[in-house]
Motif scaffolding. Structure first.
Motif, PDB file in Angstrom:
ATOM      1  N   ASN A  62      -4.439 -14.609  -9.607  1.00 12.99           N
ATOM      2  CA  ASN A  62      -4.246 -15.618  -8.567  1.00 12.99           C
ATOM      3  C   ASN A  62      -5.376 -15.682  -7.555  1.00 12.99           C
ATOM      4  O   ASN A  62      -5.529 -16.701  -6.882  1.00 12.99           O
ATOM      5  CB  ASN A  62      -2.932 -15.350  -7.817  1.00 12.99           C
ATOM      6  N   GLY A  63      -6.123 -14.608  -7.408  1.00 13.38           N
ATOM      7  CA  GLY A  63      -7.139 -14.560  -6.365  1.00 13.38           C
ATOM      8  C   GLY A  63      -6.542 -14.552  -4.974  1.00 13.38           C
ATOM      9  O   GLY A  63      -7.199 -14.951  -4.005  1.00 13.38           O
ATOM     10  N   ASP A  64      -5.290 -14.108  -4.853  1.00  8.98           N
ATOM     11  CA  ASP A  64      -4.593 -14.083  -3.571  1.00  8.98           C
ATOM     12  C   ASP A  64      -5.073 -12.867  -2.784  1.00  8.98           C
ATOM     13  O   ASP A  64      -4.671 -11.733  -3.049  1.00  8.98           O
ATOM     14  CB  ASP A  64      -3.085 -14.016  -3.819  1.00  8.98           C
ATOM     15  N   GLN A  65      -5.936 -13.112  -1.797  1.00 10.11           N
ATOM     16  CA  GLN A  65      -6.501 -12.002  -1.037  1.00 10.11           C
ATOM     17  C   GLN A  65      -5.458 -11.293  -0.187  1.00 10.11           C
ATOM     18  O   GLN A  65      -5.595 -10.111   0.120  1.00 10.11           O
ATOM     19  CB  GLN A  65      -7.641 -12.517  -0.135  1.00 10.11           C
ATOM     20  N   GLY A  66      -4.398 -11.999   0.214  1.00 13.12           N
ATOM     21  CA  GLY A  66      -3.347 -11.344   0.975  1.00 13.12           C
ATOM     22  C   GLY A  66      -2.653 -10.280   0.163  1.00 13.12           C
ATOM     23  O   GLY A  66      -2.443  -9.155   0.617  1.00 13.12           O
ATOM     24  N   ARG A  67      -2.286 -10.615  -1.067  1.00 15.10           N
ATOM     25  CA  ARG A  67      -1.644  -9.634  -1.938  1.00 15.10           C
ATOM     26  C   ARG A  67      -2.611  -8.517  -2.312  1.00 15.10           C
ATOM     27  O   ARG A  67      -2.210  -7.358  -2.414  1.00 15.10           O
ATOM     28  CB  ARG A  67      -1.118 -10.324  -3.190  1.00 15.10           C
ATOM     29  N   VAL A  68      -3.864  -8.865  -2.541  1.00 12.20           N
ATOM     30  CA  VAL A  68      -4.857  -7.836  -2.864  1.00 12.20           C
ATOM     31  C   VAL A  68      -4.969  -6.834  -1.728  1.00 12.20           C
ATOM     32  O   VAL A  68      -4.989  -5.612  -1.933  1.00 12.20           O
ATOM     33  CB  VAL A  68      -6.219  -8.484  -3.180  1.00 12.20           C
ATOM     34  N   ARG A  69      -5.010  -7.367  -0.495  1.00 15.48           N
ATOM     35  CA  ARG A  69      -5.105  -6.457   0.656  1.00 15.48           C
ATOM     36  C   ARG A  69      -3.855  -5.590   0.785  1.00 15.48           C
ATOM     37  O   ARG A  69      -3.936  -4.423   1.159  1.00 15.48           O
ATOM     38  CB  ARG A  69      -5.291  -7.268   1.947  1.00 15.48           C
ATOM     39  N   HIS A  70      -2.715  -6.162   0.470  1.00 14.76           N
ATOM     40  CA  HIS A  70      -1.483  -5.376   0.541  1.00 14.76           C
ATOM     41  C   HIS A  70      -1.528  -4.196  -0.417  1.00 14.76           C
ATOM     42  O   HIS A  70      -1.223  -3.056  -0.043  1.00 14.76           O
ATOM     43  CB  HIS A  70      -0.291  -6.274   0.207  1.00 14.76           C
ATOM     44  N   TRP A  71      -1.905  -4.448  -1.657  1.00 17.05           N
ATOM     45  CA  TRP A  71      -1.926  -3.347  -2.636  1.00 17.05           C
ATOM     46  C   TRP A  71      -3.019  -2.334  -2.318  1.00 17.05           C
ATOM     47  O   TRP A  71      -2.838  -1.133  -2.555  1.00 17.05           O
ATOM     48  CB  TRP A  71      -2.097  -3.904  -4.040  1.00 17.05           C
ATOM     49  N   LEU A  72      -4.141  -2.796  -1.802  1.00 18.50           N
ATOM     50  CA  LEU A  72      -5.181  -1.838  -1.410  1.00 18.50           C
ATOM     51  C   LEU A  72      -4.719  -0.972  -0.237  1.00 18.50           C
ATOM     52  O   LEU A  72      -5.045   0.223  -0.163  1.00 18.50           O
ATOM     53  CB  LEU A  72      -6.472  -2.579  -1.049  1.00 18.50           C
ATOM     54  N   ALA A  73      -3.976  -1.561   0.678  1.00 20.28           N
ATOM     55  CA  ALA A  73      -3.411  -0.759   1.777  1.00 20.28           C
ATOM     56  C   ALA A  73      -2.415   0.260   1.243  1.00 20.28           C
ATOM     57  O   ALA A  73      -2.365   1.411   1.714  1.00 20.28           O
ATOM     58  CB  ALA A  73      -2.741  -1.678   2.802  1.00 20.28           C
ATOM     59  N   GLN A  74      -1.609  -0.137   0.239  1.00 20.77           N
ATOM     60  CA  GLN A  74      -0.701   0.810  -0.386  1.00 20.77           C
ATOM     61  C   GLN A  74      -1.469   1.945  -1.069  1.00 20.77           C
ATOM     62  O   GLN A  74      -1.056   3.107  -1.044  1.00 20.77           O
ATOM     63  CB  GLN A  74       0.179   0.091  -1.410  1.00 20.77           C
ATOM     64  N   ALA A  75      -2.595   1.589  -1.691  1.00 20.04           N
ATOM     65  CA  ALA A  75      -3.406   2.621  -2.353  1.00 20.04           C
ATOM     66  C   ALA A  75      -3.966   3.614  -1.342  1.00 20.04           C
ATOM     67  O   ALA A  75      -4.086   4.812  -1.633  1.00 20.04           O
ATOM     68  CB  ALA A  75      -4.536   1.967  -3.145  1.00 20.04           C
ATOM     69  N   LEU A  76      -4.312   3.125  -0.156  1.00 24.21           N
ATOM     70  CA  LEU A  76      -4.822   4.020   0.881  1.00 24.21           C
ATOM     71  C   LEU A  76      -3.772   5.038   1.307  1.00 24.21           C
ATOM     72  O   LEU A  76      -4.093   6.176   1.649  1.00 24.21           O
ATOM     73  CB  LEU A  76      -5.276   3.215   2.093  1.00 24.21           C
ATOM     74  N   ARG A  77      -2.501   4.622   1.276  1.00 29.37           N
ATOM     75  CA  ARG A  77      -1.424   5.496   1.732  1.00 29.37           C
ATOM     76  C   ARG A  77      -0.887   6.383   0.603  1.00 29.37           C
ATOM     77  O   ARG A  77      -0.186   7.356   0.870  1.00 29.37           O
ATOM     78  CB  ARG A  77      -0.280   4.658   2.299  1.00 29.37           C
ATOM     79  N   ALA A  78      -1.166   6.031  -0.629  1.00 26.64           N
ATOM     80  CA  ALA A  78      -0.578   6.749  -1.766  1.00 26.64           C
ATOM     81  C   ALA A  78      -1.312   8.063  -2.020  1.00 26.64           C
ATOM     82  O   ALA A  78      -2.484   8.224  -1.657  1.00 26.64           O
ATOM     83  CB  ALA A  78      -0.646   5.884  -3.024  1.00 26.64           C
ATOM     84  N   PRO A  79      -0.644   9.038  -2.635  1.00 22.51           N
ATOM     85  CA  PRO A  79      -1.318  10.296  -3.013  1.00 22.51           C
ATOM     86  C   PRO A  79      -2.427  10.033  -4.026  1.00 22.51           C
ATOM     87  O   PRO A  79      -2.356   9.105  -4.832  1.00 22.51           O
ATOM     88  CB  PRO A  79      -0.186  11.135  -3.626  1.00 22.51           C
ATOM     89  N   ARG A  80      -3.438  10.863  -3.974  1.00 17.94           N
ATOM     90  CA  ARG A  80      -4.553  10.737  -4.911  1.00 17.94           C
ATOM     91  C   ARG A  80      -4.105  11.091  -6.315  1.00 17.94           C
ATOM     92  O   ARG A  80      -3.149  11.839  -6.523  1.00 17.94           O
ATOM     93  CB  ARG A  80      -5.701  11.663  -4.487  1.00 17.94           C
ATOM     94  N   ASP A  81      -4.841  10.575  -7.290  1.00 16.22           N
ATOM     95  CA  ASP A  81      -4.550  10.905  -8.681  1.00 16.22           C
ATOM     96  C   ASP A  81      -5.003  12.333  -8.981  1.00 16.22           C
ATOM     97  O   ASP A  81      -5.904  12.872  -8.315  1.00 16.22           O
ATOM     98  CB  ASP A  81      -5.285   9.930  -9.601  1.00 16.22           C
ATOM     99  N   PRO A  82      -4.386  12.972  -9.990  1.00 17.91           N
ATOM    100  CA  PRO A  82      -4.820  14.325 -10.364  1.00 17.91           C
ATOM    101  C   PRO A  82      -6.295  14.345 -10.777  1.00 17.91           C
ATOM    102  O   PRO A  82      -6.805  13.399 -11.382  1.00 17.91           O
ATOM    103  CB  PRO A  82      -3.908  14.678 -11.546  1.00 17.91           C
ATOM    104  N   GLU A  83      -6.939  15.440 -10.437  1.00 14.58           N
ATOM    105  CA  GLU A  83      -8.360  15.619 -10.756  1.00 14.58           C
ATOM    106  C   GLU A  83      -8.581  17.074 -11.156  1.00 14.58           C
ATOM    107  O   GLU A  83      -7.698  17.913 -11.026  1.00 14.58           O
ATOM    108  CB  GLU A  83      -9.226  15.263  -9.537  1.00 14.58           C
ATOM    109  N   TRP A  84      -9.779  17.359 -11.624  1.00 17.82           N
ATOM    110  CA  TRP A  84     -10.146  18.732 -11.945  1.00 17.82           C
ATOM    111  C   TRP A  84     -10.472  19.464 -10.644  1.00 17.82           C
ATOM    112  O   TRP A  84     -11.407  19.080  -9.934  1.00 17.82           O
ATOM    113  CB  TRP A  84     -11.327  18.785 -12.894  1.00 17.82           C
TER     114      TRP A  84
END
Length: 542
Positions: free
Chosen positions: A375-397
């Motif tokens: 959709n190119g909906d920047q509002g929704r994109v910003r919402h999910w990126l904000a959620q990613a900022l708050r979410a725990p990091r993925d497992p790493e070595w």
């Protein structure tokens, strides 16, 4: 206990013998130098027994008097030695507790009571006392002297090794560990340190030989041995992957036999097969390990092996989900492959399912990619990126608290063998935003353009909302009534009535919304400005 039993047996035998003689009386005659002596048999037996006892007592007295000087010497020597060992024990306890003055006092007392040549522990007490006093040079010299003595060689080498580690002299520590292994192959600390140093230097063949020797000499546990050997084989496979893919493949497969859940061994074997154009075998190995240990590295290599197309990636991801349907990695793989294939509906459904399994940064990043691509909906994109900022990091070595993009057989921090773990390096508290330079979500969030505030457009009508307006005719009526009231006599003045008209127009029919997972977006973006409708525009009083 045995002596008491023997003593009672002797007493019993003597009693039985005298009883036997008493039952058989008789006369005993002795003629000696013309004299005849007669006595009963019982009296003769008693006299003989008394004579034997007297001889034994006499011999004991003579022997005691004769050896009394040596006995006195031994007594005082033993007493002195006991006092010395008591002082030595107190000194070692003082060293362990960090009491330097008491340790030095007990050391001096011990030296005055016990010879250091007869008791090697005195050297250890002296070296440790020097260490806690800060006299490292004296301690090092003492450990060197102990390393030259065959009786204290292992103790001295360990002291030198620990001191070298303390000051950061890793090359010297490696030398002492190698020497300790050469002199005492059964020493666990020396074998472990030498194994780690050889692995760091890339001497995998020597490390594996040492490990096999420890299995025989030191009786290492079989599971521990197999795990360490698998790590060493995987490290050797990684080192020869570019130059010798066949050898790397053999080493990695052998490592998988010893540790079937070792992900780096599986990825190395798969890469070797891919270089040999045997993609089918590579995928088979990845599937076997993914069933035991779901891992994002396995997913990435599995989907991209052999330059797969978007449709092939979808088929592979579906197969991964059938192998381990409840894992986050498998559902994420289907969502990611569906996005590459432009199947946005499936991608969104699987992404939502993965987010319900585990909230991680990667799944919200993927949701942002889906919204941007569809959709190119920047509002929704910003919402999910904000959620990613708050979410725990993925497992790493992670090894020793440090994150690495690649797996290594030893930790680059401590040099410990098999130190890397696949886990989350850190996790923010709920609602907290991480401020990490390497956070992919933050970088993507900052890379978005700033939202543009719409400027007023002439003859443009803002989006109608459900509000109460006071229209222009109503205002004219209010003014007229006010003037009339002012012109009327004092008694005839009436309070003007405020006419309020609700002109809220109904919202225009909006286009059908796509399913949205989670709460509404934090920034809905800028709505397109619609053309103004004909006719008078309402005047907003409030």
């Amino acid at each position: 206990m045995i002596r008491i039993v023997i003593f009672f047996l002797l007493i019993l035998a003597l009693g039985f013998g005298f009883s036997w003689l008493a039952d058989r009386p008789g006369e005993l005659y002795i003629i000696w130098q013309g004299q005849r002596v007669s006595m009963t048999l019982m009296v003769a037996a008693v006299l003989v027994t008394a004579l034997v006892v007297a001889v034994m007592i006499g011999w004991w007295l003579v022997r005691t008097i004769w050896t009394s000087p040596q006995s006195m010497t031994r007594f005082f020597r033993a007493r002195k030695r006991d006092r010395g060992y008591q002082a030595l024990s107190t000194g070692l306890i003082a060293v362990g507790s960090g009491d330097a003055p008491l340790a030095r006092k007990m050391l001096d007392r011990t030296k005055g009571l016990i010879s250091s040549d007869s008791e090697p522990l005195i050297h250890l007490l002296e070296a440790q006392a020097s260490l806690i006093e800060g006299k490292t040079e004296d301690a090092r010299k003492k450990f060197e002297a102990m390393a030259e003595d065959p009786e204290t060689r292992e103790l001295g080498l360990r002291g030198l090794y620990l001191e070298a580690l303390r000051v950061g002299a890793h090359e010297a520590a490696r030398h002492y560990a190698e020497k300790a292994v050469e002199k005492g192959p059964h020493l666990p600390w020396a074998a472990e340190a030498t194994l780690e140093y050889r692995t760091q230097a890339g001497r995998y063949d020597d490390a594996i030989r040492l490990l096999e020797g420890q299995r025989v000499i030191a009786g290492m546990d079989r599971k521990v041995h197999d795990r360490k050997k698998a790590v060493l084989l995987t490290g050797r496979a990684l080192s020869r992957l570019d130059a010798d893919p066949k050898g790397a493949r053999d080493d990695a497969q052998m490592a998988l036999k010893l540790a079937p859940d070792l992900v780096p061994a599986a990825t190395t074997a798969a890469k070797a097969y891919i270089r040999e154009n045997n993609v089918k075998k590579a995928l088979s190995i990845l599937e076997q390990v993914f069933k035991l240990t779901p891992n994002m590295e396995l997913v990435t290599l599995y989907l991209s092996a052999g330059g797969a197309t978007a449709q092939e990636k979808v088929k592979r991801s579906v197969k991964l989900q059938s192998i381990n349907p409840g894992s986050y990695e498998a559902v994420y793989a289907v969502a990611s492959a569906s996005l590459d294939a432009r199947d946005f509906e499936t991608a969104r459904i699987k992404a939502e399912a993965a987010a319900k399994i585990a909230e991680r940064e990667s799944i919200y990043m993927l949701m942002a990619d889906i919204e941007d691509a569809e959709n190119g909906d920047q509002g929704r994109v910003r919402h999910w990126l904000a959620q990613a900022l708050r979410a725990p990091r993925d497992p790493e070595w992670v090894a020793d608290g440090q994150v690495s993009q690649f797996w290594l057989p030893v930790s680059p921090v401590s040099g410990k063998l098999d130190a890397f773990e696949w886990k989350q390096a850190y996790g923010p508290a709920p609602g907290a935003i991480e401020d990490q330079a390497g956070n992919r979500a933050e970088q993507a969030f900052r890379s978005l353009p700033e939202p543009v505030t719409a400027m007023p457009v002439k003859d443009a009508e803002p989006e109608p909302v459900a509000r109460t307006f006071v229209t222009e005719p109503a205002v004219e009526q209010m003014v007229a009534e006010t003037n009339a009231a002012d012109a009327a006599p004092q008694g005839e003045r009436t309070k003007p009535e405020l006419v309020v008209v609700d002109e809220a127009a109904p919202k225009p029919a909006a286009s059908q919304e796509l399913p949205f997972f989670g709460r509404p977006p934090d920034d809905p973006g800028v709505k397109p400005v619609k053309a103004a409708a004909s006719g008078k525009q309402g005047f907003k009083l409030f």
